[in-house]
Write a protein that holds these residues in place. Structure first.
Motif, PDB file in Angstrom:
ATOM      1  N   VAL A 132       0.802  -1.225   0.000  1.00  0.00           N
ATOM      2  CA  VAL A 132       0.000   0.000   0.000  1.00  0.00           C
ATOM      3  C   VAL A 132       0.833   1.272   0.000  1.00  0.00           C
ATOM      4  O   VAL A 132       0.283   2.363  -0.197  1.00  0.00           O
ATOM      5  CB  VAL A 132      -0.952   0.015   1.216  1.00  0.00           C
ATOM      6  CG1 VAL A 132      -1.973  -1.111   1.110  1.00  0.00           C
ATOM      7  CG2 VAL A 132      -0.168  -0.097   2.517  1.00  0.00           C
ATOM      8  N   THR A 133       2.128   1.168   0.232  1.00  0.00           N
ATOM      9  CA  THR A 133       2.963   2.365   0.273  1.00  0.00           C
ATOM     10  C   THR A 133       4.295   2.147  -0.435  1.00  0.00           C
ATOM     11  O   THR A 133       4.745   1.015  -0.589  1.00  0.00           O
ATOM     12  CB  THR A 133       3.274   2.807   1.730  1.00  0.00           C
ATOM     13  OG1 THR A 133       4.005   1.763   2.388  1.00  0.00           O
ATOM     14  CG2 THR A 133       1.999   3.125   2.485  1.00  0.00           C
ATOM     15  N   THR A 170       6.941   8.900   2.512  1.00  0.00           N
ATOM     16  CA  THR A 170       6.123   7.691   2.483  1.00  0.00           C
ATOM     17  C   THR A 170       4.907   7.975   1.616  1.00  0.00           C
ATOM     18  O   THR A 170       4.085   8.844   1.941  1.00  0.00           O
ATOM     19  CB  THR A 170       5.684   7.289   3.903  1.00  0.00           C
ATOM     20  OG1 THR A 170       6.850   7.097   4.716  1.00  0.00           O
ATOM     21  CG2 THR A 170       4.880   5.996   3.870  1.00  0.00           C
ATOM     22  N   ASP A 217       1.468   6.963  -0.345  1.00  0.00           N
ATOM     23  CA  ASP A 217       0.329   6.058  -0.471  1.00  0.00           C
ATOM     24  C   ASP A 217       0.176   5.674  -1.936  1.00  0.00           C
ATOM     25  O   ASP A 217       0.062   6.545  -2.802  1.00  0.00           O
ATOM     26  CB  ASP A 217      -0.955   6.724   0.020  1.00  0.00           C
ATOM     27  CG  ASP A 217      -0.979   6.885   1.532  1.00  0.00           C
ATOM     28  OD1 ASP A 217      -0.023   6.407   2.176  1.00  0.00           O
ATOM     29  OD2 ASP A 217      -1.929   7.492   2.052  1.00  0.00           O
ATOM     30  N   ASN A 218       0.156   4.372  -2.223  1.00  0.00           N
ATOM     31  CA  ASN A 218       0.105   3.929  -3.609  1.00  0.00           C
ATOM     32  C   ASN A 218      -1.291   4.013  -4.225  1.00  0.00           C
ATOM     33  O   ASN A 218      -1.450   3.865  -5.435  1.00  0.00           O
ATOM     34  CB  ASN A 218       0.613   2.488  -3.718  1.00  0.00           C
ATOM     35  CG  ASN A 218       2.109   2.400  -3.430  1.00  0.00           C
ATOM     36  OD1 ASN A 218       2.836   3.390  -3.570  1.00  0.00           O
ATOM     37  ND2 ASN A 218       2.570   1.227  -3.022  1.00  0.00           N
ATOM     38  N   GLU A 219      -2.302   4.234  -3.425  1.00  0.00           N
ATOM     39  CA  GLU A 219      -3.670   4.309  -3.936  1.00  0.00           C
ATOM     40  C   GLU A 219      -4.096   5.773  -4.044  1.00  0.00           C
ATOM     41  O   GLU A 219      -4.066   6.528  -3.079  1.00  0.00           O
ATOM     42  CB  GLU A 219      -4.628   3.571  -2.997  1.00  0.00           C
ATOM     43  CG  GLU A 219      -6.074   3.595  -3.482  1.00  0.00           C
ATOM     44  CD  GLU A 219      -7.010   2.883  -2.526  1.00  0.00           C
ATOM     45  OE1 GLU A 219      -8.232   2.927  -2.751  1.00  0.00           O
ATOM     46  OE2 GLU A 219      -6.513   2.295  -1.549  1.00  0.00           O
ATOM     47  N   LYS A 247      -6.493   8.795  -4.023  1.00  0.00           N
ATOM     48  CA  LYS A 247      -7.756   9.086  -3.362  1.00  0.00           C
ATOM     49  C   LYS A 247      -8.118  10.552  -3.595  1.00  0.00           C
ATOM     50  O   LYS A 247      -7.337  11.327  -4.116  1.00  0.00           O
ATOM     51  CB  LYS A 247      -7.638   8.807  -1.854  1.00  0.00           C
ATOM     52  CG  LYS A 247      -7.401   7.346  -1.514  1.00  0.00           C
ATOM     53  CD  LYS A 247      -7.334   7.143  -0.010  1.00  0.00           C
ATOM     54  CE  LYS A 247      -7.092   5.680   0.345  1.00  0.00           C
ATOM     55  NZ  LYS A 247      -7.004   5.472   1.818  1.00  0.00           N
ATOM     56  N   LEU A 280      -2.129  11.369  -4.851  1.00  0.00           N
ATOM     57  CA  LEU A 280      -1.402  10.525  -3.910  1.00  0.00           C
ATOM     58  C   LEU A 280      -1.051  11.329  -2.662  1.00  0.00           C
ATOM     59  O   LEU A 280      -0.562  12.453  -2.750  1.00  0.00           O
ATOM     60  CB  LEU A 280      -0.114   9.992  -4.550  1.00  0.00           C
ATOM     61  CG  LEU A 280      -0.266   9.063  -5.753  1.00  0.00           C
ATOM     62  CD1 LEU A 280       1.113   8.695  -6.296  1.00  0.00           C
ATOM     63  CD2 LEU A 280      -1.021   7.805  -5.372  1.00  0.00           C
ATOM     64  N   LYS A 281      -1.295  10.734  -1.518  1.00  0.00           N
ATOM     65  CA  LYS A 281      -0.912  11.349  -0.255  1.00  0.00           C
ATOM     66  C   LYS A 281       0.536  10.971   0.055  1.00  0.00           C
ATOM     67  O   LYS A 281       0.905   9.799  -0.032  1.00  0.00           O
ATOM     68  CB  LYS A 281      -1.831  10.877   0.862  1.00  0.00           C
ATOM     69  CG  LYS A 281      -1.480  11.446   2.229  1.00  0.00           C
ATOM     70  CD  LYS A 281      -2.429  10.896   3.291  1.00  0.00           C
ATOM     71  CE  LYS A 281      -2.069  11.416   4.681  1.00  0.00           C
ATOM     72  NZ  LYS A 281      -2.972  10.856   5.717  1.00  0.00           N
TER      73      LYS A 281
END
Length: 241
Positions: free
Chosen positions: A34-35, A53, A55-57, A59, A70-71
């Motif tokens: 996920v990251t 870091t 986030d791969n998703e 949102k 991406l966050k």
């Protein structure tokens, strides 16, 4: 793993020659479910580090006007204010901008280091000089002492002015520094008309050491033997006679 094209964009942000180059940094990355993690270390001082870091998703976040992004959670040193700071950004462009700003702070620190070292050295010399002044009685100066001080003030000003004239390349900077010197020493001459001998000597020492600590005037103390001898401990006894 992060894409090669993205790593290339990171290296472009780290290219702040002539002070900072991409090869001055070690870039590593890893990817989990996920990251993804990005770590950039400055090779010549590993306490200067940037960690992201990701986030791969993708949102939707209010911070970017509901645009899917991406966050990215950041931790870096040096920070803008503190030595170690944390931040959350959204999207690739914001991440690249944060990397560029971090590299710029490293560049700024590198540019300031000679002046910081000079300031630290000035502090040590002034403390040593202050310790020597403790042995001088806190009494009004005699007329003979005042006359010697006035001669010394003129001598110091002359030598500092000559050093600035010979070692400073810029005519504009040279004129500005000499003018500032004239103002400071005119005040010293006024104070040397009467007053406390130790206080006048302290002011003179402060002016000398402040200019002598300038990295652009490396020959100053060598050419100021009489003043250096006074301030570094030898002539004060003679001036008190």
């Amino acid at each position: 793993m992060l894409r090669r094209s993205f790593l290339n964009e990171i290296r472009q942000e780290l290219n702040l020659h002539p002070y900072v180059y991409p090869e001055d940094f070690e870039i590593s990355s890893s990817t989990q479910t996920v990251t993804s993690k990005l770590i950039i270390r400055y090779l010549y001082d590993t306490s200067r580090c940037f960690t992201a870091t990701i986030d791969n998703e993708r949102k939707t976040y209010d911070e970017v006007d509901y645009t899917p992004s991406l966050k990215v959670t950041l931790r870096y040193s040096p920070g803008d204010i503190a030595g170690d700071e944390r931040e959350v950004v959204y999207g690739k462009n914001s991440l690249l901008r944060a990397i560029g700003e971090w590299a710029a702070r490293i560049k700024e620190d590198l540019c300031l280091e000679p002046n910081l070292r000079a300031t630290e050295e000035l502090g040590k010399k002034m403390q040593s000089f202050e310790d020597q002044l403790k042995d001088i009685p806190d009494n009004p100066a005699s007329e003979e002492q005042l006359e010697k001080l006035r001669d010394l003030i003129n001598d110091v000003e002359k030598q500092l002015t000559e050093q600035i004239e010979s070692l400073e390349d810029s005519v504009e900077v040279k004129e500005k520094r000499i003018k500032e010197l004239e103002i400071q020493f005119e005040l010293l001459r006024e104070n040397a008309k009467s007053g406390n001998f130790r206080d006048i000597l302290r002011q003179l020492g402060s002016r000398f050491y402040r200019v002598a600590s300038d990295p652009s005037l490396p020959k100053l103390i060598q050419n100021g033997k009489k003043i250096a001898g006074l301030l570094d401990s030898t002539d004060t006894d003679g001036m008190m006679d």
